[in-house]
Each structure stands twice: as structure tokens, then as C-alpha cells.
Design an enzyme around this catalytic site. Structure first.
Site, PDB file in Angstrom:
ATOM      1  CB  ALA A  90      41.229  30.091  29.328  1.00 43.91           C
ATOM      2  CD  GLU A 116      40.117  41.578  24.688  1.00 42.90           C
ATOM      3  OE1 GLU A 116      40.995  41.344  25.510  1.00 42.90           O
ATOM      4  OE2 GLU A 116      39.693  40.926  24.496  1.00 42.90           O
TER       5      GLU A 116
HETATM    6  C1  LIG Z   1      45.135  39.964  30.494  1.00 43.96           C
HETATM    7  C2  LIG Z   1      44.716  38.733  30.346  1.00 43.96           C
HETATM    8  C3  LIG Z   1      43.570  38.500  28.979  1.00 43.96           C
HETATM    9  C4  LIG Z   1      43.578  37.410  28.987  1.00 43.96           C
HETATM   10  N1  LIG Z   1      42.434  36.629  27.553  1.00 43.96           N
HETATM   11  C5  LIG Z   1      42.247  35.244  27.235  1.00 43.96           C
HETATM   12  C6  LIG Z   1      41.110  35.637  26.562  1.00 43.96           C
HETATM   13  O1  LIG Z   1      40.603  36.473  25.936  1.00 43.96           O
HETATM   14  N2  LIG Z   1      40.712  33.612  25.951  1.00 43.96           N
HETATM   15  C7  LIG Z   1      41.311  33.070  26.436  1.00 43.96           C
HETATM   16  O2  LIG Z   1      41.013  31.945  26.120  1.00 43.96           O
HETATM   17  N3  LIG Z   1      42.472  32.922  27.130  1.00 43.96           N
HETATM   18  C8  LIG Z   1      42.634  34.754  27.477  1.00 43.96           C
HETATM   19  N4  LIG Z   1      43.724  34.277  28.309  1.00 43.96           N
HETATM   20  C9  LIG Z   1      45.112  33.660  29.086  1.00 43.96           C
HETATM   21  C10 LIG Z   1      44.379  32.741  29.229  1.00 43.96           C
HETATM   22  O3  LIG Z   1      43.840  32.536  31.182  1.00 43.96           O
HETATM   23  C11 LIG Z   1      45.203  31.230  30.045  1.00 43.96           C
HETATM   24  O4  LIG Z   1      45.830  30.693  28.672  1.00 43.96           O
HETATM   25  C12 LIG Z   1      44.660  31.108  31.386  1.00 43.96           C
HETATM   26  O5  LIG Z   1      44.727  31.328  32.373  1.00 43.96           O
HETATM   27  C13 LIG Z   1      45.981  29.675  31.867  1.00 43.96           C
HETATM   28  O6  LIG Z   1      46.096  28.889  32.721  1.00 43.96           O
HETATM   29  P1  LIG Z   1      46.908  28.472  33.308  1.00 43.96           P
HETATM   30  O7  LIG Z   1      45.383  26.975  34.136  1.00 43.96           O
HETATM   31  O8  LIG Z   1      47.823  27.508  32.511  1.00 43.96           O
HETATM   32  O9  LIG Z   1      47.239  29.377  34.307  1.00 43.96           O
HETATM   33  P2  LIG Z   1      46.167  30.340  35.229  1.00 43.96           P
HETATM   34  O10 LIG Z   1      45.086  30.064  35.260  1.00 43.96           O
HETATM   35  O11 LIG Z   1      47.443  30.994  34.951  1.00 43.96           O
HETATM   36  O12 LIG Z   1      46.722  29.721  36.628  1.00 43.96           O
HETATM   37  C14 LIG Z   1      47.710  29.412  37.617  1.00 43.96           C
HETATM   38  C15 LIG Z   1      47.541  29.042  38.683  1.00 43.96           C
HETATM   39  O13 LIG Z   1      48.405  28.025  39.354  1.00 43.96           O
HETATM   40  C16 LIG Z   1      49.222  29.320  40.561  1.00 43.96           C
HETATM   41  N5  LIG Z   1      50.386  29.476  40.976  1.00 43.96           N
HETATM   42  C17 LIG Z   1      51.041  29.913  39.782  1.00 43.96           C
HETATM   43  N6  LIG Z   1      52.113  29.930  40.897  1.00 43.96           N
HETATM   44  C18 LIG Z   1      51.937  29.224  42.371  1.00 43.96           C
HETATM   45  C19 LIG Z   1      53.000  28.518  43.032  1.00 43.96           C
HETATM   46  N7  LIG Z   1      54.380  28.689  43.118  1.00 43.96           N
HETATM   47  N8  LIG Z   1      52.616  27.630  44.291  1.00 43.96           N
HETATM   48  C20 LIG Z   1      50.821  27.781  44.132  1.00 43.96           C
HETATM   49  N9  LIG Z   1      49.783  28.695  43.295  1.00 43.96           N
HETATM   50  C21 LIG Z   1      50.791  28.907  41.684  1.00 43.96           C
HETATM   51  C22 LIG Z   1      47.939  30.594  40.215  1.00 43.96           C
HETATM   52  O14 LIG Z   1      47.760  31.479  41.366  1.00 43.96           O
HETATM   53  C23 LIG Z   1      47.056  30.705  39.505  1.00 43.96           C
HETATM   54  O15 LIG Z   1      45.994  30.093  39.717  1.00 43.96           O
HETATM   55  C24 LIG Z   1      44.061  35.736  28.652  1.00 43.96           C
HETATM   56  C25 LIG Z   1      45.387  36.352  29.602  1.00 43.96           C
HETATM   57  C26 LIG Z   1      45.542  37.230  29.998  1.00 43.96           C
HETATM   58  C27 LIG Z   1      46.970  37.365  31.331  1.00 43.96           C
END
Ligand SMILES: Cc1cc2nc3c(=O)[nH]c(=O)nc-3n(C[C@H](O)[C@H](O)[C@H](O)COP(=O)(O)OP(=O)(O)OC[C@H]3O[C@@H](n4cnc5c(N)ncnc54)[C@H](O)[C@@H]3O)c2cc1C
Length: 438
Positions: A323, A176
Site C-alpha cells: 500500500a 494473518e
Molecule cells: C488481503 C490483503 C492484505 C494486504 N495486506 C497488506 C499490508 O498489511 N500492508 C501493505 O502495505 N499492503 C498490503 N496489501 C497490499 C495492498 O493492499 C496493495 O499493495 C494495494 O492495495 C495496491 O494498491 P493499488 O492502488 O495498486 O490497487 P488497489 O488498492 O487494489 O485498488 C485498485 C482499484 O481498482 C478498481 N478496479 C479494478 N479493476 C477495475 C476496472 N476494470 N474498472 C474500474 N475500476 C477497477 C478496484 O475496484 C480497486 O478499487 C494487502 C493486500 C491484500 C489483498
């Protein structure tokens, strides 16, 4: 179970990403729970559109929203901006870098993943990751600044290096980004410079294995490779990085690629807080494998969700790091807690752990966009490529932005600029080497 003065269970959620936010939203308004959501940033970030911020198509506020604002109407949810630094699942408390202490009855660790350099953390000094808004803004600032410097210099060698962008990692993020950089220099910036031809920007997408987009079918990978070639992106497969230095990539076969901007999209690893959970890590990426209900073995009050989980669901299907998977996990945990509360008050109190529902992932498929007008998508047996897949992408993301921005006028502005190849987000704030103004 310990509880607040009003008898509510204390739920600590670490991370306001897809998993943590969905859990908080599902518990919002339920006074049986006193929820504290701690995130080190003040915003929820829609990472799937980060590459558009990196390539100047969208501005940062377009894909991020204040967590406090999202949960403003939930009196039982407290949002705190702090970075959790320690976690004791048995003594049931966590601490933040602010010095704050967070006691809990239940905890959800949903702190996501971070960029992985496969044990070579020093490579981070010479590359740009793409996990946060700061990363995306950093990429945009450096690539745009390099074009400005290339316009200034008369030295052909410097100009070549300044006009090379190397992207390591041939997954959806790498594809992308390459496509969007190609759009930027061939379409949006085409008439903006006088001394350099921006269409000569060399974009190299590097993948260590035999093909890009490995999660897709082989014909979709091949289609993507062809399409990238057509829009001027060089795709190097089977090329393993041996060393990264300032301005150059060195490969195991001796090849050296000089590039002023090196973007690292080659992998992620779980947030290091997983090491404090007291359970064995499931892989070298530091992920953990929970029970089927998403709690940890021997710790029924400790839940994990999202990118830091490695597991198969109730149907024995691997749950991907996407996500929708994170969102579904967050919702599953909140519903489980609500149901357990109901049982606790009823005659099944002693059976509540046996009755916990197992997590089942609803696969919504995945897609990758290859510059404007082309994409590949896969959902179960359904496969799409080309313009149709691109429209599907546009439809899904416009639907998301409507929900996210809540302002049709801003959305229409973006859609109009996108269609006309004239994005607005090209201003360089704090070019590299300057200090921010206070
Ligand atoms: C560039 C990119 C493109 C992507 N494209 C897609 C896509 O097209 N489709 C799709 O489905 N998925 C996509 N993904 C993957 C998707 O974004 C992740 O699977 C999803 O965000 C995971 O959700 P999560 O809640 O596990 O973590 P996250 O959404 O990463 O959230 C984690 C949160 O924890 C917080 N955090 C971290 N450490 C600490 C700490 N020590 N103390 C307090 N807070 C903390 C962070 O600030 C963040 O807000 C993409 C990811 C990236 C990086």
C-alpha cells in the site's frame, strides 16, 4: 494538448485504490485539471485489514469508505462507478461496461491486482480468494456456516471436513488469516457451541516453498512457524498443490486434504487491463514496467501505478506490491503533472519531458500479525518480533482507523471488543444456499 472548455487538462484515473485515490487527492482543488476517477466499486478499501472482516473481527464498513465522500470537497474531481473494459492509450479514450466513453489527455491506470490461480482458473470455483469485501464476507459466511452445520450433524466424517480450513499461501495474508481463525475458535467462540469443541477446528496453512513469510528473515519465519504451532495451526511447507476439487486439496506427493473451506492466498496477478496498454508485459503476472517517471515508454501521457507495476526505483531498489508504494506512486504522478503544467506555461516548455522527476520509493517496512499479541516486522535493518511488534501493528492500525472512521466511539468499541475477544461481526447474512431478500 487537448483540454476542457476551461483549458483544464483531462486526467482519467482508473481505480480508487491506494494509488488512484492518492493521485486524485493530490490533484484535488487544482482547477488546471479536470479529473475523472472511475472505479467499479463505490468504495476505497483498506485491504490490509480484510482478514479481520474474513475472521469476524471487523464489519465491512469499518475498512471501506465511499470514494465519492472522500472527494466530496474537490469540485474538479468527478467520481463515477463503472467498470473500464477497453482502453486505447494512443487514441486516448477508455470505455466502461455502462457504455460510457472517457476521453483523456492523461491517464493513470491504477486498477490493482486480482487473485491468481497460476493458469488454473477452474480452481477458483472451489476456493475463496481474499481481494475484495465480497471475498472477505464470503469467507466469514462459509466458515461460520460450516461451524453451524458441524454443530447440527451427527456424522463424524462430515463434522471433520466441516471443521477443517485450508489456507493456501504462506505469505503475510495466509499467516494473518490462520492466526485470526485460531483466535476466533480458541478465544471468541470458545463458549458458544455445545456439541462441538470449536478449538478442534483444524487450520492448515500450506506453502509450496521451504518456508513461510519468505520476504522476512529466516529467524522471523521460524519464529512465526513456532508461534502458529503453539496456537494450533498446522504449517505444511514444501507442499505443492496439484489439483483443487470441491472440498479437497490434492498435492503432488499424493497427499489429499479434505476441507470444506479452502482459502486461496497463494498469489496475485495484474489487472488484465495492462494487456491493452500496447507495451510488452514484464512478467507472467501481467505487470508492466514503466519509465522511471512512471509513464510508459513512448507514451508520456500514460501512467501506471500500484500493484500492476514491476519496477526498480531511482535507487535501483525493487518497488514492492504494498500500500505505501502504491500511495507514493499516485502522489508522484500528481506532483509531476502539476509541475509539468507549471513548466508548460513557462520557458522550459520544450524540456518538460527531460525534466520529469524519477520515482523514489521510501521504504516503510512491512509486518505480519500472528494471532493476538504476536507479530513480526521488518523495516530496513530494524527487526521486531513478539509483543512489541504486535503493539506496533496495533498502533499503526488504530491510527489508520481513526483517520478512516472518524468516530472515536466506534473505534473504542472495536478496540474494547478486540481486547475482550468478543468481536461483534459474527452475524451470518445470506448463508450459503439462500437467496438475498430484496
Ligand atoms: C488481503 C490483503 C492484505 C494486504 N495486506 C497488506 C499490508 O498489511 N500492508 C501493505 O502495505 N499492503 C498490503 N496489501 C497490499 C495492498 O493492499 C496493495 O499493495 C494495494 O492495495 C495496491 O494498491 P493499488 O492502488 O495498486 O490497487 P488497489 O488498492 O487494489 O485498488 C485498485 C482499484 O481498482 C478498481 N478496479 C479494478 N479493476 C477495475 C476496472 N476494470 N474498472 C474500474 N475500476 C477497477 C478496484 O475496484 C480497486 O478499487 C494487502 C493486500 C491484500 C489483498
Amino acid at each position: 494538448m487537448a483540454a476542457t472548455d476551461k483549458g483544464a487538462s483531462r486526467v482519467l484515473i482508473i481505480g480508487g485504490g491506494f494509488a488512484g485515490l492518492e493521485c486524485a487527492r493530490t490533484l484535488a482543488g487544482d482547477s488546471r485539471f479536470a479529473v475523472t476517477l472511475v472505479d467499479r466499486t463505490n468504495h476505497h478499501l483498506f485491504q490490509p485489514l480484510l482478514y479481520q472482516v474474513a475472521t469476524a473481527s471487523l464489519a465491512a464498513p469499518d475498512i471501506a469508505r465511499s470514494i465519492r465522500q472522500i472527494l466530496a470537497d474537490a469540485p474538479n474531481v468527478t467520481v463515477l462507478m463503472d467498470e473500464i473494459v477497453t482502453l486505447d492509450p494512443v487514441a486516448k479514450f477508455a470505455t466502461g461496461s455502462s457504455g460510457g466513453r472517457y476521453d483523456f489527455d492523461y491517464i493513470l491506470l491504477a486498477a490493482g491486482a486480482r487473485t491468481s490461480y497460476f493458469g488454473k482458473s477452474e480452481w477458483a470455483d472451489h476456493t475463496l480468494g481474499l481481494k475484495s469485501l465480497a471475498d472477505a464476507q464470503g469467507i466469514r459466511r462459509i466458515v461460520l456456516s460450516n461451524l453451524e452445520k458441524a454443530e447440527l450433524t451427527e456424522n463424524q466424517g462430515d463434522r471433520r471436513r466441516l471443521m477443517t480450513v485450508a489456507i493456501v499461501g504462506g505469505g503475510p495474508t495466509g499467516v494473518e488469516l490462520s492466526g485470526a481463525f485460531s483466535d476466533l475458535v480458541h478465544r471468541s467462540l470458545r463458549t458458544n457451541f455445545r456439541r462441538i469443541d470449536t478449538s478442534k477446528l483444524k487450520i492448515v496453512l500450506i506453502e509450496g516453498s521451504a518456508r513461510i513469510l519468505e520476504a522476512f528473515d529466516e529467524d522471523q519465519s521460524e519464529y512465526t512457524r513456532q508461534r502458529l504451532k503453539e496456537i494450533g495451526v498446522e504449517v505444511w511447507t514444501g507442499m505443492r498443490v496439484d489439483d483443487v476439487r470441491k472440498g479437497s486439496l490434492h498435492f503432488t506427493d499424493g497427499t489429499v486434504l479434505e476441507a470444506e473451506a479452502i482459502i486461496w492466498a497463494a498469489g496475485v496477478e495484474a489487472n488484465p487491463l495492462t494487456a491493452m496498454l500496447g507495451v510488452p508485459l514484464a512478467d507472467r503476472a501481467g505487470r508492466v514496467t514503466p519509465n522511471g517517471d512512471l509513464s510508459l515508454p513512448g507514451l508520456p501521457h500514460v501512467f501506471v501505478a500500484g500493484d500492476l507495476v514491476r519496477m526498480k526505483d531511482a535507487d535501483d531498489k525493487p518497488v514492492p506490491g504494498l500500500a505505501p508504494a502504491a500511495t507514493q506512486m499516485g502522489r508522484h504522478i500528481a506532483k509531476l503533472l502539476k509541475e509539468e503544467k507549471r513548466l508548460e506555461q513557462g520557458r522550459f516548455a520544450d524540456k518538460k519531458l527531460d525534466l520529469r522527476p524519477q520515482f523514489r520509493y521510501l521504504d516503510k517496512g512491512f509486518m505480519a500479525i500472528i494471532g493476538k499479541n504476536h507479530a513480526v516486522a521488518k523495516a530496513g535493518k530494524l527487526k521486531m518480533k513478539g509483543l512489541l511488534a504486535w503493539f506496533a501493528w496495533l498502533f499503526i492500525h488504530i491510527a489508520f482507523l481513526i483517520g478512516f472512521r472518524n468516530r472515536l466511539s466506534v473505534l473504542l468499541g472495536w478496540a474494547f471488543a478486540y481486547i475482550r475477544d468478543n468481536p461483534e461481526a459474527r452475524i451470518i447474512v445470506n448463508p450459503p444456499g439462500t437467496k438475498p431478500q430484496w
